[in-house]
Motif scaffolding. Structure first.
Motif, PDB file in Angstrom:
ATOM      1  N   THR B 166       0.860  -1.229  -0.170  1.00 20.66           N
ATOM      2  CA  THR B 166       0.048   0.135   0.114  1.00 20.66           C
ATOM      3  C   THR B 166       0.873   1.087   0.165  1.00 20.66           C
ATOM      4  O   THR B 166       0.204   2.281   0.322  1.00 20.66           O
ATOM      5  CB  THR B 166      -0.922  -0.151   1.281  1.00 20.66           C
ATOM      6  N   SER B 167       2.098   1.113  -0.253  1.00 20.33           N
ATOM      7  CA  SER B 167       2.865   2.413  -0.229  1.00 20.33           C
ATOM      8  C   SER B 167       2.671   3.481  -1.229  1.00 20.33           C
ATOM      9  O   SER B 167       3.034   4.636  -1.189  1.00 20.33           O
ATOM     10  CB  SER B 167       4.492   2.149  -0.527  1.00 20.33           C
ATOM     11  N   ALA B 168       1.957   3.199  -2.205  1.00 17.64           N
ATOM     12  CA  ALA B 168       1.557   4.120  -3.223  1.00 17.64           C
ATOM     13  C   ALA B 168      -0.022   4.390  -3.432  1.00 17.64           C
ATOM     14  O   ALA B 168      -0.351   4.742  -4.559  1.00 17.64           O
ATOM     15  CB  ALA B 168       2.168   3.647  -4.599  1.00 17.64           C
ATOM     16  N   VAL B 169      -0.780   4.173  -2.374  1.00 11.52           N
ATOM     17  CA  VAL B 169      -2.217   4.453  -2.639  1.00 11.52           C
ATOM     18  C   VAL B 169      -2.691   5.389  -1.700  1.00 11.52           C
ATOM     19  O   VAL B 169      -1.988   5.483  -0.541  1.00 11.52           O
ATOM     20  CB  VAL B 169      -3.219   2.976  -2.719  1.00 11.52           C
ATOM     21  N   ASP B 170      -3.962   5.976  -1.877  1.00 12.05           N
ATOM     22  CA  ASP B 170      -4.475   6.810  -0.788  1.00 12.05           C
ATOM     23  C   ASP B 170      -5.283   5.987   0.252  1.00 12.05           C
ATOM     24  O   ASP B 170      -5.367   4.791  -0.021  1.00 12.05           O
ATOM     25  CB  ASP B 170      -5.544   7.758  -1.499  1.00 12.05           C
TER      26      ASP B 170
END
Lengths: 368, 309
Positions: B166-170
């Motif tokens: 989840t490092s690149a999601v809102d």
């Protein structure tokens, strides 16, 4: 582990999809052969005509004017400058305005009558080899007959040359068949090495190594579309050569394709090898060009093989381009068969096998 | 729980790159159906450990058994039974959602007749149906992540590795994503998730805290928080920065949270009195009270203890 046709097929269709979307590569596959055939067919003509020349006619006789007229008709020279002194000729040479000059001396008529003296002098720019070659044609041209008519004896040239396979001296006949090899080298080595590095560079390898896909399946799936591309390019070069430049295909078309396949094998092997030595697509491209240059120089395509020193010839023999150029010229122009040219097939096969073996060994090492 | 429920077991797992130790003698036991978390900062060895567990790396020392298979010797057999969602999006950006999934399905050796059915099924589960023909490169972070998850479960793996998924999601996508993970766990899939978000780690059934290659704590989040070997105090002061400055040398960790200072002390007794005394001595006006530890406190405590070893 057993190879899976399904996985190879998956890789193959995926590659074709990506290729179809990569407009630049797609354009290169078709564009490069067309461009090269046009360039070498039309522009790269060793049979030089209309060389800028100066004329110094000191004799001003009817014979001298007739001679100039004949030379004009031959179209080898265009006498742009009519000069009165040797000095002017030198100035024109130095400024690069002319590459040749014809000097008809005052005693032209007397010299014509004497068999042991040359009647006119042709000065050439020795810095340009192609001009020299063309100018020498002048010696075999009909103008000689004019000169000879006035001579007491009429000796025929000591060696009569019979030009087999290309009696009209058509340049495309020399350049187009070899282009099959050039086009395949320029595209296949680069495409193969880039294709294999692409996954690594774009991070897709991270995904692929977690799947059951094996390295052999990966390479096969990626190389199969390239083999197809190579065959299409071969067809393109040959068809354009035949249609536009009337290059004949005197031997068997099937053998031509078999030769192309052998060469595709060698080039793909080289491409795979390159891919194991680089990290990025850009490096792959650089290495491909780097490997292409010696091939181009030593293959006998641009510079005659016979003119090279033995060491260079020896290196040339080890390069695949040398052999495919021989094969294609042989099949297309001299209707050579497999039995005539088997050493060249063998050379391509060995080259491909050796590089593939090295590549596989290196590939295994890197998986650890 | 009996031994048959153990999905991952390692003993003394060590990985060195040159003279740098990326993973140092880690013992792990992970059970079937668990959502197991790896919590740690960047460079703590989370990714390396996951790669070792998948059999992608040859460990320097130690033993690994995953789904009853020895790694890395039997890695090829494991690949068919586990899924791996990489840290960085690693599918093809110039292929559409469906094309990526179909390609992966074929690579995983799904029966050709069932590929289409399975892909459609997953498109629905992961709300990808509307963007099925969109190129993967044009998707948003959350969409890419759903695609990656859908692709990694195509072959119904028993075990799923997710490396910082989840490092690149809102935040909203993150919540939906975790719902999906628990749905998978309900179906019996074991999930190993690495993260550096405390709130995500707190959702795991059990977790391991990694610090510079060492496993510094493990257990369920509740266990870890209740067994914290120290106290967490809140200091309310009109001069919070001065209070923080005063306390820094005397306690394990201070952090400003709004108008108050969160203080972590070692030991279980007299934390309030000790800190109040420190502040009084420095003539800082403040009121000290005890509060519940959270996972961040556990993390700080565990990594500090490691430093002092």
């Amino acid at each position: 582990m057993k190879m899976s046709l399904m996985r190879i097929y998956a890789m193959y269709t995926k590659e074709l999809r990506q290729l179809r979307r990569d407009k630049l590569t797609f354009a290169m596959i078709v564009g490069m052969p067309v461009l090269l055939v046009m360039l070498f067919g039309f522009a790269m003509n060793n049979d030089v005509r209309h060389i800028n020349a100066a004329l110094l006619d000191e004799s001003q006789t009817s014979n001298s004017r007739e001679l100039v007229g004949e030379i004009n008709q031959s179209q080898i020279f265009t006498f742009k400058y009519q000069v009165a002194t040797q000095k002017e000729i030198e100035a024109l040479f130095r400024s690069g305005k002319i590459s040749a000059a014809l000097v008809i001396p005052v005693d032209f008529e007397r010299r014509l009558a004497q068999a042991d003296q040359s009647a006119v002098q042709l000065m050439l720019d020795g810095t340009d080899q192609s001009v020299q070659g063309s100018a020498r044609q002048l010696v075999t041209m009909p103008i000689n007959t004019i000169l000879r008519e006035h001579r007491s004896s009429n000796p025929s040239p000591p060696v009569a040359i019979l030009n087999l396979y290309n009696p009209q001296h058509l340049a495309p006949l020399n350049s187009i068949p070899g282009l099959v090899g050039i086009v395949l080298t320029m595209s296949l080595v680069m495409f193969t090495s880039e294709a294999l590095v692409r996954e690594r560079e774009r991070g897709n390898l991270e995904f692929l190594i977690t799947t059951p896909l094996s390295p052999a399946e990966l390479v096969l799936g990626k190389v199969l579309p390239l083999i197809g591309i190579g065959l299409i390019q071969t067809a393109l070069v040959v068809c354009l050569g035949v249609i536009i430049f009337s290059v004949p295909v005197r031997g068997s078309v099937i053998e031509l394709y078999i030769a192309a396949l052998f060469y595709i094998f060698a080039s793909v092997g080289l491409g795979i090898f390159i891919s194991t030595t680089v990290q990025t697509q850009f490096q792959a491209m650089q290495m491909s060009i780097f490997s292409f240059l010696p091939q181009l120089m030593l293959s006998g395509y641009q510079f005659p093989f016979a003119g090279m020193p033995p060491a260079a010839q020896w290196i040339g023999e080890m390069l695949p381009l040398t052999h495919i150029i021989r094969l294609v010229r042989g099949i297309m122009l001299r209707s050579s068969t497999f039995m005539d040219m088997w050493p060249d097939y063998l050379a391509l096969f060995v080259f491909g096998m050796v590089l593939l073996t090295i590549a596989i060994l290196r590939f295994r090492k890197r998986l650890d | 729980m009996n031994d048959r429920d153990i999905v991952i077991k390692t003993r003394g797992l060590t990985q060195r790159f040159g003279d740098k130790t990326a993973v140092n003698a880690i013992d792990l036991t992970i059970h079937r159906g668990e959502v197991y978390g790896f919590l740690g900062p960047n460079g703590s060895g989370k990714s390396t450990t996951i790669r070792l567990l998948c059999g992608l790396l040859m460990p320097t020392a130690g033993e690994i058994e995953v789904l009853g298979l020895r790694m890395p010797q039997e890695a090829e057999l494991l690949k068919r039974r586990c899924g791996y969602m990489t840290q960085k999006f690693s599918l093809y950006e110039d292929l559409s959602v469906t094309e990526n999934m179909t390609f992966a399905a074929q690579i995983y050796g799904l029966n050709p007749s069932s590929v289409k059915k399975r892909v459609n099924e997953l498109l629905e589960i992961y709300w990808l149906d509307e963007i099925r023909d969109q190129m993967a490169g044009t998707l948003s972070g959350g969409q890419k992540q759903r695609l990656a998850l859908a692709t990694s479960v195509l072959h119904k793996p028993e075990l799923l590795f997710l490396d910082e998924p989840t490092s690149a999601v809102d935040p909203e996508s993150r919540r939906d994503f975790w719902d999906s993970l628990f749905a998978l766990a309900d179906q019996g899939t074991t999930l190993l998730v690495s993260t550096h978000y405390m709130d995500e780690a707190e959702r795991c059934h059990r977790l391991a805290i990694l610090d510079r290659g060492n496993l510094v704590a493990n257990g369920s989040p509740q266990e870890l928080m209740s067994q914290l070997p120290g106290q967490v105090l809140l200091v309310d002061s009109p001069t919070p920065r001065l209070a923080q400055h005063t306390l820094k040398p005397g306690v394990l960790e201070t952090a400003q949270v709004g108008a108050s200072i969160r203080v972590l002390t070692a030991g279980h007794d007299h934390g309030v009195e000790h800190v109040q005394a420190l502040l009084n001595r420095a003539n800082v006006t403040a009121r000290v009270r005890e509060t519940q530890p959270n996972l961040e406190d556990v993390f700080v405590m565990a990594t500090r203890q490691q430093e002092n070893k």
